[in-house]
Write an enzyme that holds these catalytic residues in place. Structure first.
Site, PDB file in Angstrom:
ATOM      1  N   CYS B  50       0.826  -1.208   0.000  1.00  0.00           N
ATOM      2  CA  CYS B  50       0.000   0.000   0.000  1.00  0.00           C
ATOM      3  C   CYS B  50       0.864   1.264   0.000  1.00  0.00           C
ATOM      4  O   CYS B  50       0.404   2.336  -0.366  1.00  0.00           O
ATOM      5  CB  CYS B  50      -0.968  -0.006   1.179  1.00  0.00           C
ATOM      6  SG  CYS B  50      -0.172  -0.230   2.749  1.00  0.00           S
ATOM      7  N   HIS B  96      18.810   0.643  -1.511  1.00  0.00           N
ATOM      8  CA  HIS B  96      17.390   0.927  -1.334  1.00  0.00           C
ATOM      9  C   HIS B  96      16.638  -0.340  -0.897  1.00  0.00           C
ATOM     10  O   HIS B  96      15.848  -0.302   0.049  1.00  0.00           O
ATOM     11  CB  HIS B  96      16.791   1.486  -2.624  1.00  0.00           C
ATOM     12  CG  HIS B  96      15.347   1.828  -2.474  1.00  0.00           C
ATOM     13  ND1 HIS B  96      14.924   2.925  -1.754  1.00  0.00           N
ATOM     14  CD2 HIS B  96      14.220   1.202  -2.908  1.00  0.00           C
ATOM     15  CE1 HIS B  96      13.601   2.964  -1.752  1.00  0.00           C
ATOM     16  NE2 HIS B  96      13.153   1.923  -2.450  1.00  0.00           N
TER      17      HIS B  96
END
Lengths: 263, 341
Positions: B50, B96
């Site tokens: 989400c 990342h």
């Protein structure tokens, strides 16, 4: 070799405690690994010491207060490994290590620590079983006291809203309360069996006196467990009483030593 | 072989954009496989939650790979890429992923749910045949990094919201919450959220008591609990482990004088009092009673803020750990593949 084992084991318990304190300070989530390793190494070394000493004296190495305190440390660490694993009380080691270290240090400062090791005839099966079981029971009482200290610390942190490293690592008070009660019950059961073994040991005056001392420890623990069952007071008070009862039990070791000397 | 990462997250794109690019769990493997089969691309894993949609790709030519993935993503979403996407190549892409898996890039720093989501995404891609040597190694390494960061630093330590603080405290008092009963006095929104947090961790029964019985009944129904008339809440008190106060009363509805006799009947059962009301519902001195643990809204918020501060203070240590792993992985990546002959 015997002394080296004892000394190395004392150092292990010291570092087990020091490592946990460092890990807590460094906010590591699992401070127990290094501590458990040091506790394990200390236990193995202590077992070897008792084994060598047992061979030297030709019987269970409980012939003076020095050996008694070492046997007590051994029983405490043994029970820690049994109970710590069962209840997942990871930090129990951090609290057990300093107590084991203290007992070993005091033992090595006693005059009997430097006494010559003499082979002695065995006191017989029942007296030796009585003494060994009684000391394992003392180990359980020591562990109950350790759990009691942990309970008191965690309870205080909860009351004072101090959510520090100890708070995060210490187990919930409900689990500590249950563990304390069960360890104490295990110690009481062992001491009861030890007393029965003592009854079977015969009736010389010396054994009557040691039985009396054991009974002096057995009775308060019996009362404590009965009160716990009846629940007239809070778990916090019970935790404090567990600590107090162990101090009382520890003081009886001095009386036992006196009996040995006078014998 | 070069690693590239194209993605957007809660930091770069609003929900209106994120939802356009989101990919359902059931399609992750299949779409990763399609991507991996495209010309010039070797391996692909898509992480879609989400809060983020990220494409991790291994390819010989990083620039070309980025161009292809951009085109692919834009076509799927049927909207232009815009400025919401970040493009990372080489060490930046690796770093990342390690940060994401460790929860350092999450909305709530240190949250652990993301690790499960990354694992799920990787497994989908692996099952779909979209991964091979490079991404298998990189994702396995990411999981190890996350574990190391979580266990060797305090990044996950401490709760960071009122609800999670309440849960953490309750667990430190009772252990597992499966046998705990909760009672809410009043029907405030924060109380409802706190009760839901406790319920999500296993709290057994919820009782709701409010001056307006209808409101209590409505909230009780929402929570699957039982409504009680306000003047009868102490009748159920013997069964309660957690008492949440959130009434609008101008005075304390739980004074020490009322609680003391009730507590004396349950010496062995602690009581966790959560006071979310202003003015407070509990007299501060109830905390002096044996077995009572009282936390008001200021205490709970203070603990949550402390949790955030602790997590932020751990960031430097986490970044150092991640940097070490990035260096090691980058070194491995340029090592020639051993010949099978």
């Amino acid at each position: 070799m015997e002394r080296a084992c004892l000394l190395a084991s004392t150092v292990c318990f010291f570092f087990g405690f020091a490592y946990t304190m460092y890990a807590l300070g460094a906010r590591m989530l699992r401070p127990s690994r290094g501590s458990v390793f040091m506790m394990g190494a200390g236990f193995v070394l202590l077992t070897e010491f008792l084994h060598l000493r047992g061979r030297a004296v030709g019987r269970c190495p409980l012939t003076n207060l020095f050996e008694v305190l070492i046997f007590l440390s051994w029983a405490l660490v043994l029970l820690y490994f049994v109970v710590g694993g069962t209840y997942r009380l990871s930090l129990l080691g951090a609290f057990t290590a300093p107590l084991a270290f203290l007992l070993l240090s005091v033992a090595q400062l006693l005059p009997s620590a430097s006494a010559p090791v003499l082979s002695r005839p065995s006191a017989g099966f029942w007296p030796e079983l009585h003494a060994a079981l009684a000391l394992v029971a003392y180990g359980a009482f020591a562990l109950a006291a350790v759990a009691g200290v942990m309970y008191v610390v965690q309870e205080k942190l909860l009351k004072k809203h101090r959510l520090n490293s100890f708070f995060h690592i210490l187990p919930p008070i409900a689990e500590l309360s249950v563990a304390l009660q069960r360890v104490m019950l295990a110690g009481f059961t062992l001491l009861t069996i030890a007393l029965l073994a003592g009854l079977l040991a015969g009736s010389p005056a010396f054994y009557k006196a040691t039985m009396l001392v054991s009974g002096f420890v057995w009775a308060p623990y019996g009362v404590l467990l009965w009160l716990r069952w009846k629940r007239p007071f809070s778990p916090r008070r019970f935790a404090w009483l567990a600590v107090g009862a162990f101090v009382l039990a520890l003081s009886t070791l001095g009386a036992l030593n006196f009996l040995h000397i006078s014998r | 072989m070069e690693i590239v990462c194209l993605g957007l997250s809660h930091k770069t794109a609003p929900i209106e954009v994120r939802e356009k690019f989101a990919i359902g769990d059931s399609h992750l493997g299949e779409i990763s496989a399609v991507l991996a089969r495209m010309a010039g691309l070797r391996e692909a894993v898509i992480v879609s939650t989400c809060n983020r949609v990220e494409y991790y790709v291994a390819a010989e030519d990083g620039s070309e790979a980025l161009r292809q993935v951009e085109a692919f993503a834009a076509e799927r979403a049927q909207m232009p890429m815009g400025d919401s996407f970040f493009r990372l190549r080489g060490d930046s892409g690796i770093r990342h992923l390690f940060r994401v898996a460790s929860g350092l890039d999450s909305m709530v720093i240190g949250e652990t749910e993301i690790l499960g989501q990354v694992k799920k995404a990787y497994l989908s891609a692996q099952t779909g045949g979209a991964t091979s040597r490079c991404l298998n190694k990189m994702f396995q390494r990411a999981f190890n990094v996350a574990k190391e960061v979580r266990t060797q630093t305090g990044i996950t330590r401490g709760a960071v919201s009122v609800g999670s603080v309440a849960v953490e405290l309750a667990e430190k008092i009772f252990g597992k919450l499966e046998h705990c009963n909760v009672m809410i006095l009043g029907a405030g929104e924060t109380a409802e959220m706190t009760a839901r947090s406790l319920q999500s961790r296993g709290a057994k029964a919820i009782f709701v008591s409010n001056r307006t019985y209808e409101r209590a009944a409505t909230l009780a129904e929402t929570l699957g609990g039982k409504a009680i008339h306000f003047d009868e809440w102490d009748v159920e008190f013997g069964e309660i482990d957690i008492l949440i106060g959130s009434t609008g009363a101008p005075h304390a509805v739980v004074p020490k004088a009322k609680l003391a006799p009730l507590m004396s009947r349950r010496t062995d059962r602690p009581l966790f009092c959560i006071d979310l009301a202003v003015p407070r519902d509990f007299e501060a001195t109830v905390n002096d009673l044996d077995g009572v643990y009282l936390y008001d809204i200021d205490s709970l918020q203070g603990i949550a803020e402390e949790g955030i501060r602790v997590r932020q203070s751990e960031l430097t240590r986490c970044e150092a750990m991640i940097e070490r792993h990035v260096g090691e992985f980058a070194k491995w990546l340029v090592t020639p593949v051993p010949s099978r002959e």
